[in-house]
Structure formats: C-alpha cells, structure tokens
Design an enzyme around this catalytic site. Sequence first.
Site, PDB file in Angstrom:
ATOM      1  N   TRP A 192       0.846  -1.196   0.000  1.00 18.20           N
ATOM      2  CA  TRP A 192       0.000   0.000   0.000  1.00 18.20           C
ATOM      3  C   TRP A 192       0.880   1.245   0.000  1.00 18.20           C
ATOM      4  CZ3 TRP A 192      -0.474   4.066   3.609  1.00 18.20           C
ATOM      5  CH2 TRP A 192      -1.401   5.055   3.205  1.00 18.20           C
ATOM      6  N   GLU A 233      -3.133  -2.883  -2.599  1.00 13.94           N
ATOM      7  CA  GLU A 233      -4.305  -2.334  -1.898  1.00 13.94           C
ATOM      8  C   GLU A 233      -4.724  -0.974  -2.468  1.00 13.94           C
ATOM      9  OE1 GLU A 233      -3.625  -1.515   2.254  1.00 13.94           O
ATOM     10  OE2 GLU A 233      -5.763  -1.414   2.704  1.00 13.94           O
ATOM     11  N   LYS A 235      -7.303   2.448  -2.815  1.00 13.56           N
ATOM     12  CA  LYS A 235      -7.918   3.387  -1.875  1.00 13.56           C
ATOM     13  C   LYS A 235      -8.588   4.495  -2.673  1.00 13.56           C
ATOM     14  CE  LYS A 235      -6.560   5.878   2.290  1.00 13.56           C
ATOM     15  NZ  LYS A 235      -5.733   5.741   3.493  1.00 13.56           N
ATOM     16  N   ASP A 267      -9.826  -3.260   1.410  1.00 12.56           N
ATOM     17  CA  ASP A 267      -9.940  -2.708   2.762  1.00 12.56           C
ATOM     18  C   ASP A 267     -11.353  -2.140   2.880  1.00 12.56           C
ATOM     19  OD1 ASP A 267      -9.945  -0.592   4.824  1.00 12.56           O
ATOM     20  OD2 ASP A 267      -7.797  -0.982   4.986  1.00 12.56           O
ATOM     21  N   HIS A 270     -11.933   1.625   2.273  1.00 15.43           N
ATOM     22  CA  HIS A 270     -11.296   2.289   1.138  1.00 15.43           C
ATOM     23  C   HIS A 270     -12.201   2.580  -0.051  1.00 15.43           C
ATOM     24  CE1 HIS A 270      -6.829   1.524   2.304  1.00 15.43           C
ATOM     25  NE2 HIS A 270      -7.547   2.046   3.277  1.00 15.43           N
ATOM     26  N   HIS A 294      -8.683  -6.446   4.258  1.00 15.66           N
ATOM     27  CA  HIS A 294      -8.360  -5.639   5.427  1.00 15.66           C
ATOM     28  C   HIS A 294      -9.681  -5.360   6.123  1.00 15.66           C
ATOM     29  CE1 HIS A 294      -4.058  -3.901   4.826  1.00 15.66           C
ATOM     30  NE2 HIS A 294      -4.089  -5.203   5.005  1.00 15.66           N
ATOM     31  N   ASP A 302     -12.773   6.831   6.142  1.00 17.79           N
ATOM     32  CA  ASP A 302     -11.858   5.714   6.349  1.00 17.79           C
ATOM     33  C   ASP A 302     -11.156   5.882   7.699  1.00 17.79           C
ATOM     34  OD1 ASP A 302     -10.139   3.580   5.994  1.00 17.79           O
ATOM     35  OD2 ASP A 302      -8.680   4.761   4.863  1.00 17.79           O
ATOM     36  N   ASP A 304     -10.786   3.780  10.289  1.00 22.88           N
ATOM     37  CA  ASP A 304     -10.109   2.636  10.901  1.00 22.88           C
ATOM     38  C   ASP A 304     -10.540   2.386  12.340  1.00 22.88           C
ATOM     39  OD1 ASP A 304      -8.269   1.564   8.800  1.00 22.88           O
ATOM     40  OD2 ASP A 304      -7.531   3.612   8.823  1.00 22.88           O
ATOM     41  N   ASP A 334      -7.258  -4.447   9.899  1.00 20.14           N
ATOM     42  CA  ASP A 334      -6.590  -3.152   9.744  1.00 20.14           C
ATOM     43  C   ASP A 334      -7.425  -2.066  10.398  1.00 20.14           C
ATOM     44  OD1 ASP A 334      -4.963  -1.094   9.057  1.00 20.14           O
ATOM     45  OD2 ASP A 334      -5.445  -1.085   6.916  1.00 20.14           O
TER      46      ASP A 334
END
Length: 426
Positions: A192, A233, A235, A267, A270, A294, A302, A304, A334
Amino acid sequence: MLKTLTESQIHSQYELAKAQYKAIGVNTEAAMKTLAATPISLHCWQGDDVKGFEVHDGAVSGGGIMAIGNYPGPATTADMLRQDAEEAFSLIPGTKRFNLHAIYAETNGKVVDRDKIKPEHFTNWMKWAKKLGISLDFNPTFFAHPLANSGYTLSSADEKVRKFWIDHDIACRRIAEAMGKAQGNPCVVNHWIPDGHKDQPADRLGPRQRLIDSYNQIFSKKISTKYCKDAVECKLFGLGSEDYVVGSHEFYMGYALSHKDILLTLDMGHFHPTETIHDKISAILCFKDEILLHVSRGVRWDSDHVVNFNDDIRNLFQQIVRGGFLPRVNIALDFFDASINRIGAWGVGTRATMKGLLNALLEPAKLLQDYEAAGDGAMKLALLEDLRTYPLGAVWNEYCVRQGVPVDGAWINDLTKYDRNVIKKR
Ligand code: RNT
Ligand code: ZN
C-alpha cells in the site's frame, strides 16, 4: 468483576443451541472446526499507534497514517509490543497470524534506511513467532519518511525518490521470503502506498504509468508463492490525497487482473462511505484465485475504527462462506484506535471478526438458496431475520472454552487486570 456462566452451564447451553441449529440442518461442530482452522492476521500496528521502532538520525517525518487518541501505555519497544500481542492472543481463540510493517525492524540502535533492511532485522520477530507457533505477514512502509513527504513514492516523478522506494519494496519481499521459508507457509505481503494529490492534479496519468513500471521492477524478482504472496491495496482518498489517489480501485483491479500472481486487497474503509465490499468478493473471485481482506470499520470516512460484529461484517462473511471462498480469502485486520486500551482494541475487533465468520458458518445456506430458487423470497427473508437471534453466543462461548480462552464477559475481566497491572503502570 463480571460474572459469567460456569463451564458446565456453558456446555448445557451449547447442547441446546446445537439442537436448535441441527433442526435447520446446521452442524455446529463442523462450524467450530472450520472457524478454528481459519487464520486471522492481527496487525501489529494497533499496539503502538503505527509508530514502529525505526532509529532515525534526523527528525521523524509524519504523514500518511495517523492513529488518533492518547490512551496511556502504548508499546514503545519491540519486546513490549510482543508482550502485549501475547496478552491479546491469550484473549482470542483460533488460528492467529501476526502482520508486521517494515518500520518494526530491530536494528540494534543503528540507523538502517528502508532500502537497506534485511531479514536479520526481523530475527527476533521470527524466533518469537516460531515459539508461539504462529506465522507472520509483512508490509513495506511507504509513509512516515522524509522521502514520502512530497506525497509520492513509487509513482514519484523524481527518479531518485522512486528508486529508493522500489529498493525498499524489493528489500521487503526478500524479508517476506525469509519469513515464508522459516514458517513453512507463505508470508502475505500487502503493498500500500499513500501516493496522491490534495487538489486537482494536472497529470493523472503520469504517476500511474510510473507506478506500473515500479511494480514491474519490484515483481520481476520471482519469489515462489510457497513463501510469499503479494497483494496490492487500492484506496479512494486519504488525508492530503482527497482529490486523487494513484492506486485507485480501477488501477489495482487492472494491475491484479493482468498479473496472475498478484492479489487484490480490499480494505473495508477504502471505498465511498456507503460502499461496502461484500458484493465485490464473488465478482473478483470469478477472475482471481485469491484476495486479501483488510477488515476494518469506517465511521463516516476511512477512520479505521475497531471492528464490531455489525451488518458489514455479517454480509462480508456470508458472501465468503456461501461462495465456498474461505480457502481463497486471506483475512487480515486493519484498524487502529489510540483512544482505548490497545489490547482491548485487538480483542474486540478480532473476536468480532471471528463472530462474523462463525455466524456465516452457522447459516443454512442451502435452505436459503432453495427458498430463493423456489420464489419464496419472504420465507428466505424471514429465515434470515430469525437467524439473527439464534444462539450464536452459546456456540461462541463453547468454542472459547474448547480453545482455552476466556468466554464473553470473562475476557473483559482479564483485559481489565492487564490494563491496571501492566498498561497503567507504564
Ligand atoms: C492505509 C491502508 C494500509 C494501512 C496499513 C498500516 O489506508 O489501509 O493498509 O492501514 O498498511
Ligand atoms: Zn488497509
């Protein structure tokens, strides 16, 4: 102290649950067996707010990734991080892997720049993993470095900068290869990069062309997929790259589709804020052998956040299990929250992810599909609703007892002890 059921009460509760699931054709024993055999890769970076242990000779550059919060006691050394991870492992059932980033190299107090890191800088990690019987995964680190300050790394127009990052990624794949050989199964490497532009770049094509060239150089060194699996990955946007991300979904989808051994990473944070990933699984796996997940939770962006057992998680694992895709999906976590006990964050997010998988494994998929095929949409919907209140928790607690980890409630007591006795005393 939270009071929980006794072991014999948990077993009795399980026996009833087992009968209730059996009545709709679901085998709880088989579900627990599959759950126990499915590895989940815990991300090391929840334990120290994505800081790592690099030794610098100048000022440390930030940027790219940020964990928000000030909860006391983050791990500040590799030994501390390993100790905290072991505590988390003791609270989590099943097969665990551990996912490292390049910035977690141990260089013995020496400055070793990222293009020069070697497997020897991860010897302690490999020994530790072996002792615990777990496997490692890996990530090159393209952020928090002076040569990432322009916002461009592998797609940089500055050839010196681009070369540095290519060399970094090549070094990382060698480390992953060493890990894969040591552990006897592939180390999954997630690539990433933060590359992108804050506002209206005049050239959207050039960086993408350079990124293709960089990856072609990086992946030209063939490493057996027995030791290393590479994933890229995508995004949608990041802080400072709101308008343009070089490695967008279309970009990496194209790259992964045109390179057989390269996996795509999805992810959960993302994509557009209301866009979920569960519907992408069966589409991508029509064309790719494997993907990397993820597992994360975005709140409005995003962000997390720590994963919860919510509908996104239910939907995701339903798609994976219904499609028979479990062996083709690499599951990694993640999320990072620095505002709560970090071992608790690992515990909450990993247990929730595992409950998501168990929930899907306890679904009578065939029955649902039969209803659908017969045109009985209401019956299908009704069964799906009924299943929400089936005794998943009873199966989960039985599973925890069998795995030798604390059941729901009890694990909160263990976490509180570690918080008071270790974390708050740091
Ligand atoms: C960032 C990506 C990436 C990182 C980790 C630390 O948006 O999700 O996977 O979170 O590599
Ligand atoms: Zn991610």
